[in-house]
Enzyme design. Structure first.
Site, PDB file in Angstrom:
ATOM      1  N   ALA A  79      -3.771 -17.245 -43.332  1.00  0.00           N
ATOM      2  CA  ALA A  79      -2.864 -16.678 -42.328  1.00  0.00           C
ATOM      3  C   ALA A  79      -2.913 -17.538 -41.081  1.00  0.00           C
ATOM      4  O   ALA A  79      -3.866 -18.291 -40.863  1.00  0.00           O
ATOM      5  CB  ALA A  79      -3.285 -15.247 -41.973  1.00  0.00           C
ATOM      6  N   THR A 120      -5.687  -6.680 -41.278  1.00  0.00           N
ATOM      7  CA  THR A 120      -6.379  -6.439 -40.015  1.00  0.00           C
ATOM      8  C   THR A 120      -6.110  -5.026 -39.490  1.00  0.00           C
ATOM      9  O   THR A 120      -5.061  -4.438 -39.782  1.00  0.00           O
ATOM     10  CB  THR A 120      -5.904  -7.468 -38.970  1.00  0.00           C
ATOM     11  OG1 THR A 120      -6.367  -7.090 -37.686  1.00  0.00           O
ATOM     12  CG2 THR A 120      -4.384  -7.575 -38.927  1.00  0.00           C
ATOM     13  N   ASP A 121      -7.017  -4.541 -38.649  1.00  0.00           N
ATOM     14  CA  ASP A 121      -6.804  -3.238 -38.007  1.00  0.00           C
ATOM     15  C   ASP A 121      -5.694  -3.309 -36.946  1.00  0.00           C
ATOM     16  O   ASP A 121      -5.202  -2.283 -36.484  1.00  0.00           O
ATOM     17  CB  ASP A 121      -8.102  -2.705 -37.382  1.00  0.00           C
ATOM     18  CG  ASP A 121      -8.727  -3.620 -36.338  1.00  0.00           C
ATOM     19  OD1 ASP A 121      -8.184  -4.715 -36.072  1.00  0.00           O
ATOM     20  OD2 ASP A 121      -9.781  -3.236 -35.784  1.00  0.00           O
ATOM     21  N   GLU A 122      -5.307  -4.546 -36.562  1.00  0.00           N
ATOM     22  CA  GLU A 122      -4.295  -4.683 -35.500  1.00  0.00           C
ATOM     23  C   GLU A 122      -2.930  -4.149 -35.918  1.00  0.00           C
ATOM     24  O   GLU A 122      -2.068  -3.935 -35.067  1.00  0.00           O
ATOM     25  CB  GLU A 122      -4.154  -6.144 -35.087  1.00  0.00           C
ATOM     26  CG  GLU A 122      -5.404  -6.686 -34.483  1.00  0.00           C
ATOM     27  CD  GLU A 122      -5.189  -7.999 -33.759  1.00  0.00           C
ATOM     28  OE1 GLU A 122      -4.050  -8.330 -33.421  1.00  0.00           O
ATOM     29  OE2 GLU A 122      -6.189  -8.690 -33.540  1.00  0.00           O
ATOM     30  N   TYR A 147       1.653 -11.840 -34.116  1.00  0.00           N
ATOM     31  CA  TYR A 147       0.634 -11.926 -35.174  1.00  0.00           C
ATOM     32  C   TYR A 147       0.519 -10.603 -35.930  1.00  0.00           C
ATOM     33  O   TYR A 147       0.651 -10.561 -37.162  1.00  0.00           O
ATOM     34  CB  TYR A 147      -0.730 -12.310 -34.584  1.00  0.00           C
ATOM     35  CG  TYR A 147      -1.886 -12.010 -35.513  1.00  0.00           C
ATOM     36  CD1 TYR A 147      -2.053 -12.704 -36.701  1.00  0.00           C
ATOM     37  CD2 TYR A 147      -2.808 -11.004 -35.207  1.00  0.00           C
ATOM     38  CE1 TYR A 147      -3.095 -12.417 -37.574  1.00  0.00           C
ATOM     39  CE2 TYR A 147      -3.857 -10.711 -36.069  1.00  0.00           C
ATOM     40  CZ  TYR A 147      -3.998 -11.415 -37.255  1.00  0.00           C
ATOM     41  OH  TYR A 147      -5.028 -11.117 -38.116  1.00  0.00           O
ATOM     42  N   LYS A 151       1.433  -9.546 -39.874  1.00  0.00           N
ATOM     43  CA  LYS A 151       0.425  -8.997 -40.790  1.00  0.00           C
ATOM     44  C   LYS A 151       0.887  -7.631 -41.299  1.00  0.00           C
ATOM     45  O   LYS A 151       0.736  -7.312 -42.478  1.00  0.00           O
ATOM     46  CB  LYS A 151      -0.939  -8.875 -40.107  1.00  0.00           C
ATOM     47  CG  LYS A 151      -1.638 -10.188 -39.815  1.00  0.00           C
ATOM     48  CD  LYS A 151      -1.959 -11.012 -41.058  1.00  0.00           C
ATOM     49  CE  LYS A 151      -3.046 -10.419 -41.945  1.00  0.00           C
ATOM     50  NZ  LYS A 151      -3.456 -11.355 -43.017  1.00  0.00           N
TER      51      LYS A 151
END
Ligand code: NAD
Ligand code: TDX
Length: 331
Positions: A79, A120-122, A147, A151
């Site tokens: 990524a 990701t937790d984002e 970003y 994702k």
């Protein structure tokens, strides 16, 4: 078995490849474009009979098809991974994170291969500092940056391929990783290497933003547990109850490097800066029996500082270009 690991020359991918070499008998093929973030030195000491590096792009459908056909399991780490870069130029994020993931899942469904998507937790956005809730598998998606939006999109593609085409996939959403082989653009290595260079650490905004830290080795073990025991189509949160604000993390780095705890500067905030991430990993712990082994953050941080002190040849070539980008952004 043969594992195809995308992004295996990056930070977490390289730690995962090392985990496979140490804990399994699997053969590993790494597919990595060696962007500014990839480093062949992160794999250079591994037995070439166990680990092969193919330099190429996950958007290259022909190459991806050929490597996927030869693999038993595809583990997808590749990524564009840095929020600050995504604010400067999102184009590579759209290509790699969206088109690259699409290219891989098309190949995995064509060849009927087991696929694990690393996320990701984002994707869940952020939490207030006093919110008693943490992110779990049912939390609504609400990404903030280019970003995290790409994702989130990649997660949605994998979910749709599971439902519409029966893709044999699992997804994991992990919190902030730290440990060896992390690029010097990221928070903890940037500050450690700045202190080594006699430069004061720089905190964005108020320095009160909270991240939920997990050692990369614990992330690797969790991903392997999900590949071996996870239910197809499921998402698993990965986290180790490691919430800390940025000021406290920098204070520990300074203390362990023999500097005053307040020897840092506050600088311009990151646009759209997420306030707090926090993960509830109950499902992974109770359903699959995973437990973190490196949850003593202070011990892990000290070992990470020692790693950067001992491996200057690994990080030094990237340092000046990274700091030049930060200077241009006022960071
Ligand atoms: P990284 O930036 O250190 O490594 C990414 C790797 O992918 C590099 O080796 C790079 O060369 C490679 N790559 C980039 N574009 C490529 C392309 N088009 N084709 C082939 N290879 C390409 O990233 P990281 O921090 O190791 O993150 C790995 C994965 O874990 C990412 O999917 C990221 O979203 C996810 N993740 C990271 C964290 C974290 O704290 N760093 C937390 C949760 C999830
Ligand atoms: O110099 C800095 N000063 C600072 O205060 C840098 C580089 C960062 N920060 C802050 C921003 C964040 O609050 O530190 C925190 C961590 O920053 P990053 O290392 O850039 O990580 P973050 O934005 O939280 O995203 C990371 O975790 C989730 C990874 O980079 C992502 O790939 C992952 O998905």
């Amino acid at each position: 078995m043969q594992y195809l690991v995308t992004g295996g020359a990056g930070f977490i991918g390289a730690n995962f490849v090392r985990h496979l070499v140490e804990h399994t008998d699997h053969h590993v093929v790494v597919l990595d474009k060696l962007t500014y973030a990839g480093n062949r030195e992160s794999l250079a000491d591994l037995d070439p009979a166990r680990v092969e590096l193919v330099v190429g792009d996950i958007c290259d459908a022909e190459l991806v098809n050929q490597l996927t056909a030869a693999a038993d399991v595809v583990v997808h780490y590749a990524a564009e991974s840095h929020n600050d870069n995504s604010l400067r130029d999102p184009s590579a994020f759209v290509n790699t994170n969206l088109i690259g993931t699409y290219t891989l899942i098309e190949a995995a469904r064509t060849h009927g291969k087991r696929f694990h998507h690393v996320s990701t937790d984002e994707v869940y956005g952020d939490l207030e500092l006093d919110d008693p809730n943490r992110f779990n598998e049912a939390t609504a998606y609400n990404p903030s940056s280019p970003y995290s939006a790409t994702k989130a999109g990649s997660d949605m593609l994998v979910r749709a391929w599971v439902r519409s085409f029966g893709l044999q996939a699992t997804i994991s959403n992990c919190s902030n990783n730290f440990g060896p082989y992390q690029h010097v653009e990221k928070f903890i290595p940037r500050q450690i290497t700045n202190v080594i260079d006699g430069v004061r650490p720089r905190l964005y905004g108020t320095g009160q933003n909270v991240r939920d830290w997990i050692h990369a080795n614990d992330h690797s073990a969790a991903v392997q547990t999900i590949i071996e025991k996870g239910r197809i189509g499921e998402t698993y949160m990965i986290g180790a109850d490691g919430e800390k604000n940025n000021t406290d993390v920098v204070g520990l780095i300074l203390e362990y490097m023999d500097q005053p705890r307040d020897a840092f500067d506050l600088v311009t905030d990151r646009p759209g800066h997420d306030l707090r991430y926090a993960i509830d990993a109950t499902k992974l712990r109770s359903e699959l029996g995973w437990e973190p082994q490196y949850s003593n953050f202070e011990a892990g941080l000290k070992a990470t500082i020692e790693w950067y002190r001992a491996n200057e040849a690994w990080w030094r070539p990237a340092k000046e270009a990274t700091e030049a980008k930060y200077r241009a952004a006022g960071h």
